[in-house]
Design a protein around this motif. Structure first.
Motif, PDB file in Angstrom:
ATOM      1  N   ASP A 152       0.696  -1.226  -0.069  1.00  0.00           N
ATOM      2  CA  ASP A 152      -0.044   0.045  -0.080  1.00  0.00           C
ATOM      3  C   ASP A 152       0.969   1.241   0.023  1.00  0.00           C
ATOM      4  O   ASP A 152       1.669   1.685   1.104  1.00  0.00           O
ATOM      5  CB  ASP A 152      -0.767  -0.230   1.252  1.00  0.00           C
ATOM      6  CG  ASP A 152      -1.822   1.099   1.213  1.00  0.00           C
ATOM      7  OD1 ASP A 152      -1.840   2.045   0.419  1.00  0.00           O
ATOM      8  OD2 ASP A 152      -2.982   1.032   2.319  1.00  0.00           O
ATOM      9  N   ASP A 295      -5.248  -2.383   3.857  1.00  0.00           N
ATOM     10  CA  ASP A 295      -6.312  -1.771   4.694  1.00  0.00           C
ATOM     11  C   ASP A 295      -7.568  -1.579   4.107  1.00  0.00           C
ATOM     12  O   ASP A 295      -8.466  -1.359   4.649  1.00  0.00           O
ATOM     13  CB  ASP A 295      -5.616  -0.775   5.711  1.00  0.00           C
ATOM     14  CG  ASP A 295      -5.451   0.472   4.701  1.00  0.00           C
ATOM     15  OD1 ASP A 295      -5.097   0.298   3.792  1.00  0.00           O
ATOM     16  OD2 ASP A 295      -5.254   1.655   5.373  1.00  0.00           O
ATOM     17  N   ASP A 334     -11.431   3.208   0.508  1.00  0.00           N
ATOM     18  CA  ASP A 334      -9.948   3.087   0.395  1.00  0.00           C
ATOM     19  C   ASP A 334      -9.639   2.100  -1.085  1.00  0.00           C
ATOM     20  O   ASP A 334     -10.396   1.623  -1.321  1.00  0.00           O
ATOM     21  CB  ASP A 334      -9.157   2.767   1.539  1.00  0.00           C
ATOM     22  CG  ASP A 334      -7.730   2.869   1.465  1.00  0.00           C
ATOM     23  OD1 ASP A 334      -7.293   3.856   0.442  1.00  0.00           O
ATOM     24  OD2 ASP A 334      -6.940   2.438   2.418  1.00  0.00           O
ATOM     25  N   ASP A 335      -8.481   2.463  -1.476  1.00  0.00           N
ATOM     26  CA  ASP A 335      -8.392   1.404  -2.512  1.00  0.00           C
ATOM     27  C   ASP A 335      -7.954   0.081  -1.863  1.00  0.00           C
ATOM     28  O   ASP A 335      -7.477   0.183  -0.679  1.00  0.00           O
ATOM     29  CB  ASP A 335      -6.964   2.079  -3.504  1.00  0.00           C
ATOM     30  CG  ASP A 335      -6.032   2.717  -2.702  1.00  0.00           C
ATOM     31  OD1 ASP A 335      -6.060   2.826  -1.578  1.00  0.00           O
ATOM     32  OD2 ASP A 335      -5.009   3.090  -3.348  1.00  0.00           O
TER      33      ASP A 335
HETATM   34 MN    MN Z   1      -4.871   1.794   2.067  1.00  0.00          MN
END
Ligand code: MN
Length: 346
Positions: A152, A295, A334-335
């Motif tokens: 990430d 996440d 979120d991605d």
């Molecule tokens: Mn993230």
């Protein structure tokens, strides 16, 4: 309030007077009053429950700082805290047991010994999505040729996640003991990310798994996660390097509070900041399912739903599709990148 002397309180709580004096010194259980002249301790009957709770938590091996917090919580929250503590103990225990098994095999001569398990293979599926809010996909993933990982990326320089995974893949082909190779490969990946960041506050998390045909080794830094579904149970194999996880470890937050804490995504460690990643080896079993995720999955989707998504579908493709659907149902704030790999008999 009727008070009893320490001897009677010790008998009724089934603790020793010595233990009670230690709990007093540590601030875990203060006597109702202490005779200022003789130092003699007196206790109230209402303190018996707390005394027993402290003793049980000590038996569990909970750190003292954490006991002080847990013993002060209302019962339902204390129950959550104990359950969360025990899940982590079990995950750590499982990881150490697997490392011991790997070492025993290695010391017996590795691949030539009688303990060699039949060859295994993996099948896997991946999913990567920008989500419904973010403008860019900063999460990278890689799957195949023995290396599976997610990363990430963050900061002004985009592509740090892919940079880390590519550098890791290039370096894990070196010969040597798996854990050492992976540690060195992670140093290469960190150096590549530092170059790419070019002095900006850019970096990446990295959670990756190297597969040898019978063992996996994990490298992890940041707040992406590796999970193992085994016998229907979901084990978290990685420890988040976040401000909130540190607070949970110190007993300042419960797991439930951490999940919604405004600072939950603030990292205390990332790949290129110089701190070494966590590395450990793990013996696999037929039927194991590994999930690597950023996440973007584990923050909006509760762990119980992740467990069901991973468990209740026939193979990695279906599991990945189900998990991706959970992210979208949760608003995909979120991605996200995820890899599911399943161990099969060859
Ligand atoms: Mn993230």
């Amino acid at each position: 309030m009727a008070l009893m002397p320490i001897g009677e309180f010790a008998r009724r709580s089934r603790l020793t007077p010595k233990a009670l004096r230690i709990y007093d010194d540590l601030g875990l259980l203060r006597p109702a009053c202490t005779d200022p002249r003789t130092g003699y301790r007196w206790y109230a009957a209402e303190q018996l429950d707390r005394a027993r709770l402290v003793a049980w938590l000590r038996h569990l091996g909970m750190p003292l700082a954490r006991i002080a917090v847990v013993a002060a919580l209302p019962p339902a929250e204390a129950a959550d805290a104990v359950a969360g503590f025990w899940r982590r103990v079990e995950a750590e225990h499982a990881a150490r047991r697997d490392l011991a098994t790997t070492l025993v095999t290695h010391l017996h001569g590795g691949g030539t010994s009688m303990t060699t398990t039949p060859p295994l293979r993996l099948r896997w599926a991946t999913h990567s999505d920008r989500g419904l809010v973010r403008e860019h996909q900063q999460d990278a993933l890689r799957a195949g040729e023995g290396l599976f990982g997610v990363a990430d990326g963050f900061g002004p320089r985009t592509g740090t996640g892919s940079t880390a995974l590519d550098a890791l893949a290039g370096a894990v082909t070196a010969p040597g003991a798996l854990v050492d190779v992976l540690r060195t490969a992670a140093e290469h990946a960190a150096a590549a990310v530092r170059d790419a960041a070019a002095g900006t506050a850019s970096g990446t998390t990295l959670t990756a798994l190297v597969w040898t045909g019978s063992d996996v080794a994990l490298v992890h830094v940041g707040d992406s996660r590796a999970y193992l579904l085994r016998d229907g149970e979901l084990l978290r194999l990685t420890h988040d390097h976040t401000v909130t996880q540190r607070m949970v470890d110190a007993g300042e937050l419960t797991e439930a509070e951490a999940a919604t804490h405004p600072q939950r995504s603030i990292l205390v460690r990332a790949l290129a900041d110089g701190a070494p990643p966590d590395v450990h080896a793990h013996r696999v079993r037929v039927g194991d399912r590994y999930l690597l995720c950023t996440d973007g999955l584990h923050t909006p989707v509760p762990e119980e739903a992740i467990r069901a998504g991973l468990r209740d579908h026939p193979g990695p493709d279906a599991a990945v599709t189900a998990l991706a659907a959970l992210v979208r149902e949760a608003g995909a704030p979120d991605d996200a990148a995820l890899v599911v790999a399943e161990v099969l008999a060859a």
